[in-house]
Structures are given as structure tokens and as C-alpha cells.
Write a protein that holds these residues in place. Structure first.
Motif, short mmCIF file in Angstrom:
data_model
loop_
_atom_site.label_atom_id
_atom_site.label_comp_id
_atom_site.label_asym_id
_atom_site.label_seq_id
_atom_site.Cartn_x
_atom_site.Cartn_y
_atom_site.Cartn_z
N GLN A 1 3.67 -16.50 -11.60
CA GLN A 1 3.13 -15.33 -12.29
C GLN A 1 1.74 -14.96 -11.77
O GLN A 1 1.39 -13.79 -11.66
CB GLN A 1 3.10 -15.59 -13.79
N VAL A 2 0.98 -15.98 -11.46
CA VAL A 2 -0.34 -15.73 -10.87
C VAL A 2 -0.19 -15.13 -9.48
O VAL A 2 -0.84 -14.13 -9.12
CB VAL A 2 -1.15 -17.04 -10.82
N LYS A 3 0.67 -15.72 -8.67
CA LYS A 3 0.82 -15.29 -7.28
C LYS A 3 1.37 -13.87 -7.18
O LYS A 3 0.96 -13.10 -6.29
CB LYS A 3 1.75 -16.26 -6.54
N ILE A 4 2.29 -13.50 -8.05
CA ILE A 4 2.87 -12.15 -7.94
C ILE A 4 1.85 -11.08 -8.28
O ILE A 4 1.80 -10.01 -7.66
CB ILE A 4 4.15 -12.03 -8.81
N LEU A 5 0.99 -11.38 -9.26
CA LEU A 5 -0.07 -10.42 -9.61
C LEU A 5 -1.08 -10.32 -8.47
O LEU A 5 -1.60 -9.24 -8.17
CB LEU A 5 -0.75 -10.82 -10.91
N GLU A 6 -1.39 -11.45 -7.85
CA GLU A 6 -2.31 -11.43 -6.71
C GLU A 6 -1.72 -10.65 -5.54
O GLU A 6 -2.42 -9.92 -4.85
CB GLU A 6 -2.66 -12.86 -6.30
N HIS A 7 -0.39 -10.80 -5.35
CA HIS A 7 0.29 -10.08 -4.27
C HIS A 7 0.24 -8.58 -4.51
O HIS A 7 0.05 -7.79 -3.57
CB HIS A 7 1.74 -10.56 -4.17
N LEU A 8 0.41 -8.16 -5.76
CA LEU A 8 0.49 -6.74 -6.09
C LEU A 8 -0.88 -6.08 -6.28
O LEU A 8 -0.97 -4.86 -6.37
CB LEU A 8 1.31 -6.54 -7.38
N ALA A 9 -1.93 -6.88 -6.34
CA ALA A 9 -3.26 -6.36 -6.65
C ALA A 9 -3.70 -5.26 -5.70
O ALA A 9 -4.35 -4.29 -6.11
CB ALA A 9 -4.27 -7.50 -6.66
N ALA A 10 -3.33 -5.39 -4.44
CA ALA A 10 -3.77 -4.40 -3.45
C ALA A 10 -2.71 -3.33 -3.19
O ALA A 10 -2.89 -2.49 -2.30
CB ALA A 10 -4.12 -5.11 -2.13
N SER A 11 -1.64 -3.34 -3.93
CA SER A 11 -0.54 -2.39 -3.71
C SER A 11 -0.82 -1.06 -4.40
O SER A 11 -1.84 -0.88 -5.09
CB SER A 11 0.77 -2.96 -4.24
N ASP B 1 8.61 -2.35 -6.77
CA ASP B 1 9.67 -3.11 -6.11
C ASP B 1 9.55 -3.02 -4.59
O ASP B 1 9.84 -3.98 -3.87
CB ASP B 1 11.04 -2.60 -6.57
N ALA B 2 9.10 -1.87 -4.09
CA ALA B 2 8.87 -1.74 -2.65
C ALA B 2 7.76 -2.69 -2.20
O ALA B 2 7.86 -3.34 -1.15
CB ALA B 2 8.52 -0.30 -2.30
N ALA B 3 6.73 -2.81 -3.01
CA ALA B 3 5.61 -3.69 -2.67
C ALA B 3 6.01 -5.16 -2.71
O ALA B 3 5.43 -6.00 -2.01
CB ALA B 3 4.44 -3.44 -3.62
N LEU B 4 7.00 -5.48 -3.52
CA LEU B 4 7.45 -6.87 -3.66
C LEU B 4 8.46 -7.27 -2.59
O LEU B 4 8.91 -8.42 -2.57
CB LEU B 4 8.06 -7.09 -5.05
N ALA B 5 8.81 -6.34 -1.72
CA ALA B 5 9.81 -6.65 -0.69
C ALA B 5 9.39 -7.81 0.18
O ALA B 5 10.22 -8.56 0.69
CB ALA B 5 10.10 -5.41 0.16
N GLY B 6 8.06 -7.99 0.35
CA GLY B 6 7.58 -9.09 1.19
C GLY B 6 7.13 -10.30 0.40
O GLY B 6 6.52 -11.21 0.97
N PHE B 7 7.42 -10.35 -0.87
CA PHE B 7 6.96 -11.46 -1.71
C PHE B 7 8.08 -12.48 -1.90
O PHE B 7 9.28 -12.13 -1.93
CB PHE B 7 6.54 -10.91 -3.09
N SER B 8 7.69 -13.74 -2.08
CA SER B 8 8.67 -14.77 -2.45
C SER B 8 7.95 -15.92 -3.16
O SER B 8 6.75 -16.14 -2.95
CB SER B 8 9.41 -15.31 -1.22
N HIS B 9 8.69 -16.60 -4.00
CA HIS B 9 8.15 -17.78 -4.68
C HIS B 9 9.35 -18.61 -5.16
O HIS B 9 10.23 -18.10 -5.86
CB HIS B 9 7.28 -17.39 -5.87
N PRO B 10 9.41 -19.89 -4.80
CA PRO B 10 10.58 -20.71 -5.13
C PRO B 10 10.83 -20.84 -6.63
O PRO B 10 11.99 -21.02 -7.06
CB PRO B 10 10.26 -22.07 -4.49
#
Length: 767
Positions: free
Chosen positions: A62-72, A134-143
Motif C-alpha cells: 500500500q505504501v509502494k503503490i502510493l509512492e509509485h502513483l505520486a508522480a502520475s 490504471d494506465a499509470a499502474l501498468a508498470g507497477f508490481s508487488h508480490p
């Protein structure tokens, strides 16, 4: 969470780990402790505390996904992670040996979408926002997001385990139907769809609104790696929840999403069922929480509107929904409203017997059934008011699943032992008087009537049978010989020598009418007269067969005392009394499970069909031990398909549904309500001459003149066609073809009744 954090503790934690001096206010939450914290300068945050039941890896996701999207492109509409003094997004806390994890996120201003009036601008804004996210999350992953989660739409089948907690039978049936469709339509298609890391909970309390814009999306606690389209389907669910036109609202969101992040045809085609799946997960979870004694209002916040939307959703033809979503995305439409059936009709004419009729001037091509609804290939939905074989509803989930399970296990004949055969026989005879204890299973009511007559002739050693004028007992050779409706009609072969017609006990236009308290015995005297004539010619009577409410004879309930007198006369002459329950049995009449019970009699043989298997080819003859013993004369009775395991599983499921859903009482209450409404229309419209029936076996006889009783033909055909155009499937019956027959599936409800009465009133006004 077993430990309760106080505002004072949270204040101290914020000072200790974030060096922030704040005020603290506790908030409600689903499964974490949540607090609104504010600095003196006005900066606001939300503090979330999770206990050890929450996996640290998932909190990290949850932390990582918000950090990933912060600049989107949507970063400003999402919460930012506030790091502690050690630069960590998750703060570990230990209290009394128990471990807790604290996260702090920036506070987003806005009103929950649930509290804001629905608007096209909001629907569009939400679709655009989700598409960008969802477009911004195309490059995101987390196990940690690769998890088995009950709120993942791909796992919607799990919700079926919680159906038992839904107390209202209509609600349980509705959710069960949509979960069945998930299993058969959605689940097989899921492996071919795109997968992604999604928010998974864009509900109307997580979406924040300022004016007509999306100001934020909160709560990533439902994140999961699943089919990409599920994220949009969940958002559509909540857009539809409060919309005046739910499908139109969803289309607006889908179109905006597609413009930003294109969908595929396969994804749009599943949206209707995915929305239903989300609603089913929601309502079954609420039911399970209630059963567990939860008093958390958040567990039930969506329950009432979710049921309302599910009830609306089933009235939408799935093909219409698929077509609307396709058109919103610029895909090839599914529906051509102008298409005709010339080719299909030509093939039917060439290869199917031409005396197989088609209903309505403009034929219908029905492609799906859903309880009391039928869907055609042009996107229209019809309320089924006449298909009584689908007794407990088209595609009833309990019946379908029983059939599926058994046919996937074994289907063979009765030469082998099988528990279902005796289990169903025992269940069936438990609904009947004790003297009716031996069962024979067949494939149709016609075949069952044929067998019943054969048995009566074995038992009595006589050939002659008494029937009612205008009666219809089926399509076999023997059944046709018992059916004046056929042998006296166009193309008929005339009355056979061994068949004798008794008066149709019609109290509306017959010899003895409603004002005659002795109408029943007087009509029954005609049966005695036939017997006397037979005896005068040295003949006896094998059987008297009578529908316990008359179907093609005009939807006619028998006059009080009729069968008592008729049965007594037949038995005195050595004949058997056969009750034809093919149309009216299994609780349809409401006041009783069997039509003959309304007359206070017990037949020697009961014939069952149509509703017994909810449209599956199943029928039965149930008789006394004496009749069965006489029939056992050395000639084997074997029916290849009669009593097969699938048919028996089906019959058991139908009885289970009638019992568990209280459908007999439902037919009584709703049928009485229906007839009361028809009688009110009768008081307004002179064309309605008579309203009669019991439960969901209803007839309304239409006349041009209430004195002469001139039948209202062709007016009745105009009415039936007009009602069909308004979405109600009715039919006509009676010797003069002037009776509206109403025999809907037993799940037909008061809302359906009100709608039908409203439209019928309008149609009659238009005449």
C-alpha cells in the motif's frame, strides 16, 4: 482489533515517531483503527493502525503503490505517504507484547460520492480518473498483491458459501441467480482477460468529490492483482447505485475510461455480470456479518441500495447492457433492432412441422431466462406471466446446480439402484394423502396421463372414460382421445366411442352460475347421468379424469362440492378418479399444495407434469397400492428415461425450493393481491367480465357485453400484443379464446403485479 487505541496514545505516537504536534479525532473503519490528526497550522493527516492480523508485506504494498502513483497524472488526487523520523513508511509499535503497524497519509478534502447528487460530469470524471490511474499502474508490481481475496471479483464464486445467511428468500434467490451466471458466463472467460495491479474498491465512500471533480480516491486496503476490468466494474457498481438510469450512468463512466485507457471487447462484454458479482459479494458479506452479530454500521452501509440495484439489474437484458458498453467504446454493436427473422423462419418452415405454432404477430427470439424474466435477442426484457412449467423461475440457481452436479456425475436408467429415485419418491408422496403411495415416473404430462388411463383400464377391466368438455390432457394418442379441446377442434377426429364429455362446470357462462349455491352438485349430476347411460348399455366406467382447475377450458376453478359428488358417483360405479395436476400442482393454487385439496377429495391417481421439473422433461403418476398391484400383471413397465438420476435430482431441487422459499404461501398472498387488482380494473373497464382463480392460476374473461357475454375477440388479441410491446408476456385460453390466462413462475412478485396492472389499465384505456 483487540486493543483500543485512545486519542491520547495516538497523539503521543505522532509526536514520538513523526515529531508532529497534533489534535486527534477517531474515525470509523472496516478493519483498521483510523484517526484524523491535525497540526495547528491546519495540515491534516490520517493515521491508520493495523494489528498483527495484517501482513506487513501487504502494508508495504500500500505504501509502494502510493509512492509509485505520486508522480502520475492522478498523483494529486491520491494520499501521499508521510515518513516517520527514520524515513520509514511503516512504523512498528509494540504494546504489551503485541505488534502493531502505523501508517500516516496526507488527508484529502472532499465529500464522499455517496453524499453527492449523481451527475453525468461525475460519472465521466470518475471514468477518466480510473483510466489514468490504471494506465499509470501498468508498470507497477508487488508480490503481496498476488493474494487470494474474497473481495476480488475473480473469486466471486466464494460468495455462494454465504448465501445461506440471507434470510429473505427473494433476495437469496436473486443473489444465487447472479452467482450462477458468474460461474457459467464470467469464470470461463477470466483467464483470457488482461491482469493488473488494481485499487479494487472505488466505492462511493472511497471516492471523494469537490464540486463536479474527483478530489481523491482513498483506501488501498483492497488492492489485488486480478483482471484489469474488475477495477472499472467496481466503480460502475457504485456509479449505478444511486443513478436514476443505472445503465446510462455506467455507460458514461465506461466511455470516459476507454477514452483514456482502451478496453477490449471481451472486457466490456463482461461488465454487466461483473457489476452483479460485486453486488453479490457485498450483500452476502453483509448477511454473514449480521449472522455473526456484527454491530459495525460500516458492514451494512451499502446493503439496502445494493439489493435495490440487484433487483433492477435483473430487469436489464444482459445483451442490452453488453451492446450499450460496446457502443460506448466504439466497438461493433451486438444488436440490430431492425433485423428480421426471415431466414430462421424459413428454416423452421422447411424442417419443422408446420402445425407447431409461434406466439405473437411479431415472433420473439428468447435467448436467456432469469427467474420471472425473459430476454430476447434485441435487448428487450419481458416479464413472464404465463410460462408455468418454469415453476420456480427460469434458471433457478438451486435447480440448475442440482442438475449440473448430477449430470456431471451419472445419468442412467432405473435398472440400476440409485438413491435419488427412492428419495424423490418419498419426498413426493410426503406431500400427498397417505393412500397415494406408489410412484411411476415419465417424461411428460401427456405420457403420464396416457399411463394413468392404461392403469385404470387394467384395474377396472373397463374401457370408457369420462372427461370434461373442452378439456385437454396431452399430445399422446390416448391423451388426445381424452381431449375435446383437440378432437372437437379444427382438424380433430371427433369424439371417440370410449370417451364421454361431461359439462364444463363454468360458473360464469355455463348452465349453473355464481349465484347458484348448488352449482357444484348440479354440474356433477351430469357425470352421474353419463354413468347411468353407460350402465343402461351394459358398460362400466374405467375412469373419470379432470383437471382440478380447468386450463384450456377457461382458467376455471371448480365449483364447491363438485369433485366430491363426481368422485362419489364414479366410485359407486366401480371407476377410478384421476386428478390431472399437470397445470396446477406443486403449490400454484396457494391455498393448497394440490388442486384437488381445494375440493376436499382424494383421487385414486394423481398425474403430474410441467412444474414438477421446472421445465425439465419430468412427470409422474402417483396412485394407491391396490391400483399399482393390479397394474403389476406380469408385463414389465419400463421407461428408458423416466426416473433417471438427473430427473430425480431436479425434482428434489424443485421441492426443496418450494419449501425453503415459501412459494406456496407467496402464491397465495401475491395471487390474491393480483386478483384484487384485476377486480379493481374490472370495476373500471366493462370489457373485463369475470376475474377468477386461485393463487397464481388466474383467468380474466373479456366480453363485449356483460349481459350477452359476447366474447371480446379480436379485442383480446390486440390487448395481448399491446402488453407484449410493453414487456409483459400473456396468452389467451378458453373455448371462445377470450380469457387472459395468467400462470407466471411462482417467483413473480408484487412489483411485477403492480407493473402489469398499471400497463393493462393503460392498454384498456386505449381501446
Amino acid at each position: 482489533m483487540s486493543y483500543t487505541f485512545s486519542a491520547t496514545q495516538v497523539k503521543e505516537l505522532m509526536q514520538q515517531h513523526f515529531n508532529l504536534a497534533v489534535s486527534v479525532k477517531e474515525l470509523t473503519g472496516y478493519d483498521e483503527a483510523n484517526f484524523l490528526v491535525r497540526e495547528d497550522n491546519g495540515n491534516a493527516y490520517i493515521c491508520k493502525i493495523a494489528d498483527a492480523s495484517h501482513q506487513v508485506a501487504f502494508l508495504d504494498a500500500q505504501v509502494k503503490i502510493l509512492e509509485h502513483l505520486a508522480a502520475s497524472a492522478v498523483g494529486k488526487q491520491l494520499q501521499q505517504v508521510v515518513k516517520n523520523t527514520r524515513g520509514e513508511g511503516i512504523t512498528r509499535i509494540e504494546i504489551d507484547g503485541d505488534l502493531y503497524h502505523l501508517r500516516v497519509l496526507t488527508w484529502l478534502e472532499g465529500e464522499p460520492m455517496a453524499t453527492v447528487p449523481p451527475a453525468t460530469a461525475l460519472n465521466t470524471a470518475l471514468g477518466e480518473f480510473l483510466g489514468k490511474m490504471d494506465a499509470a499502474l501498468a508498470g507497477f508490481s508487488h508480490p503481496a498483491m498476488h493474494r487470494h481475496y474474497a473481495w476480488d471479483l475473480a473469486q466471486a464464486a466464494i460468495a455462494g458459501q454465504q448465501l445461506v445467511h440471507i434470510k429473505d428468500p427473494e433476495h437469496r434467490r436473486l443473489a444465487g441467480y447472479f452467482l450462477l451466471q458468474f460461474d457459467t458466463v464470467v469464470a470461463p472467460a477470466l483467464p483470457q482477460l488482461r491482469k493488473a495491479y488494481i485499487h479494487n474498491d472505488a466505492n462511493d465512500y472511497n471516492i471523494l468529490i469537490r464540486q463536479t471533480e474527483i478530489s481523491g480516491l482513498i483506501d488501498f486496503g483492497d488492492m489485488v492483482y486480478t483482471q484489469l476490468v474488475n477495477n472499472l466494474a467496481i466503480a460502475c457498481t457504485y456509479v449505478m447505485l444511486s443513478a436514476k438510469d443505472p445503465l446510462a450512468a455506467a455507460v458514461e463512466t465506461v466511455a470516459a475510461y476507454h477514452a483514456v485507457y482502451p478496453l477490449t471487447v471481451a472486457e466490456t462484454d463482461l461488465l454487466y455480470y461483473l457489476v452483479a458479482a460485486r453486488l453479490c459479494i457485498s450483500v452476502t458479506t453483509s448477511a454473514a456479518q449480521a449472522a455473526a452479530g456484527s454491530d459495525n454500521a460500516y458492514h451494512f452501509v451499502t446493503e439496502a441500495p445494493a439489493w435495490q440495484l440487484l433487483s433492477h439489474l435483473i430487469t436489464i437484458n444482459p445483451l442490452a447492457a453488453q451492446d450499450a458498453f460496446r457502443r460506448a467504446c466504439g466497438f461493433t454493436p451486438l444488436i440490430n433492432a431492425e433485423a428480421d427473422y426471415a431466414g430462421l423462419l424459413a428454416d423452421r418452415k422447411a424442417h419443422i412441422g408446420r402445425n407447431l405454432s409461434i406466439s405473437y404477430q411479431e415472433p420473439l427470439k428468447i435467448v436467456r431466462g432469469a427467474l420471472q424474466y425473459l430476454y430476447d435477442d434485441k435487448g428487450r426484457t419481458f416479464i413472464d406471466c404465463v410460462n408455468n412449467p418454469s415453476h420456480v423461475g427460469h434458471c433457478h440457481p438451486t435447480v440448475v446446480r442440482a442438475m449440473q452436479q448430477q449430470i456431471a456425475t451419472l445419468n442412467t436408467n432405473t435398472r440400476y439402484l440409485h438413491d435419488h429415485l427412492v428419495d424423490y419418491a418419498n419426498s413426493l408422496i410426503s406431500t400427498l394423502p397417505p393412500s397415494l403411495e406408489v410412484c411411476y415416473f415419465t417424461n411428460s404430462g401427456s405420457e403420464a396421463n396416457d399411463l394413468a388411463i392404461r392403469m385404470s383400464r387394467h384395474y377396472t377391466q373397463q374401457q370408457d372414460v369420462i372427461v370434461l368438455d373442452h378439456a385437454y390432457h396431452g399430445t399422446s394418442t390416448v391423451a388426445m382421445q381424452l381431449s375435446p379441446y383437440k378432437f372437437d377442434g379444427k382438424g380433430g377426429f371427433g369424439q371417440p366411442a370410449h370417451t364421454h364429455k361431461a359439462l364444463n362446470p363454468d360458473q360464469y357462462r355455463g348452465a349453473y352460475r355464481y349465484d347458484d349455491a348448488q352449482a357444484g352438485p348440479r354440474y356433477a349430476a351430469d357425470v352421474q347421468d353419463i354413468i347411468s347411460r353407460l350402465q343402461a348399455n351394459g358398460k362400466g366406467v374405467a375412469a373419470y379424469i379432470c383437471e382440478t382447475l380447468l386450463g384450456v377450458g377457461g382458467q376455471i376453478p371448480l365449483p364447491p362440492g363438485y369433485l366430491q359428488e363426481a368422485y362419489a358417483a364414479v366410485r359407486a360405479a366401480g371407476g377410478l378418479c384421476i386428478a390431472d395436476e399437470v397445470q396446477v400442482g406443486f403449490g400454484r393454487v396457494g391455498d393448497a399444495f394440490w388442486g384437488f385439496e381445494l375440493q376436499g377429495v382424494t383421487p385414486d391417481i394423481v398425474v403430474m407434469g410441467k412444474p414438477i421439473g421446472n421445465g425439465h422433461p419430468l412427470a409422474a403418476v402417483v396412485t394407491t397400492r391396490a391400483v399399482a398391484d393390479a397394474f403389476n400383471n406380469g408385463m414389465e413397465y419400463f421407461n428408458t428415461f423416466g426416473g433417471n438420476p438427473v430427473s430425480m435430482a431436479t425434482g428434489l431441487a424443485v421441492l426443496q425450493v418450494i419449501r425453503e422459499e415459501g412459494l406456496q404461501e407467496h402464491a397465495r398472498v401475491t395471487g390474491n393481491y393480483f386478483m384484487e387488482g384485476l377486480r379493481k380494473l374490472k370495476a373500471k373497464h366493462a370489457i373485463i367480465g369475470d376475474v377468477r382463480g386461485h393463487g397464481f392460476f388466474i383467468g380474466a374473461e373479456l366480453v363485449r357485453d356483460r349481459e350477452t357475454l359476447e366474447p371480446a375477440v379480436p379485442e383480446i388479441d390486440v390487448i395481448v400484443e399491446a402488453m407484449k410491446q410493453r414487456g409483459f408476456l400473456l396468452s389467451t385460453d378458453g373455448p371462445l379464446h377470450n380469457v387472459l390466462k395468467i400462470k407466471p413462475p411462482m417467483v413473480f412478485n408484487k412489483a411485477n403485479t403492480d407493473a402489469l396492472l398499471h400497463h393493462l389499465d393503460a392498454v384498456l384505456d386505449s381501446l
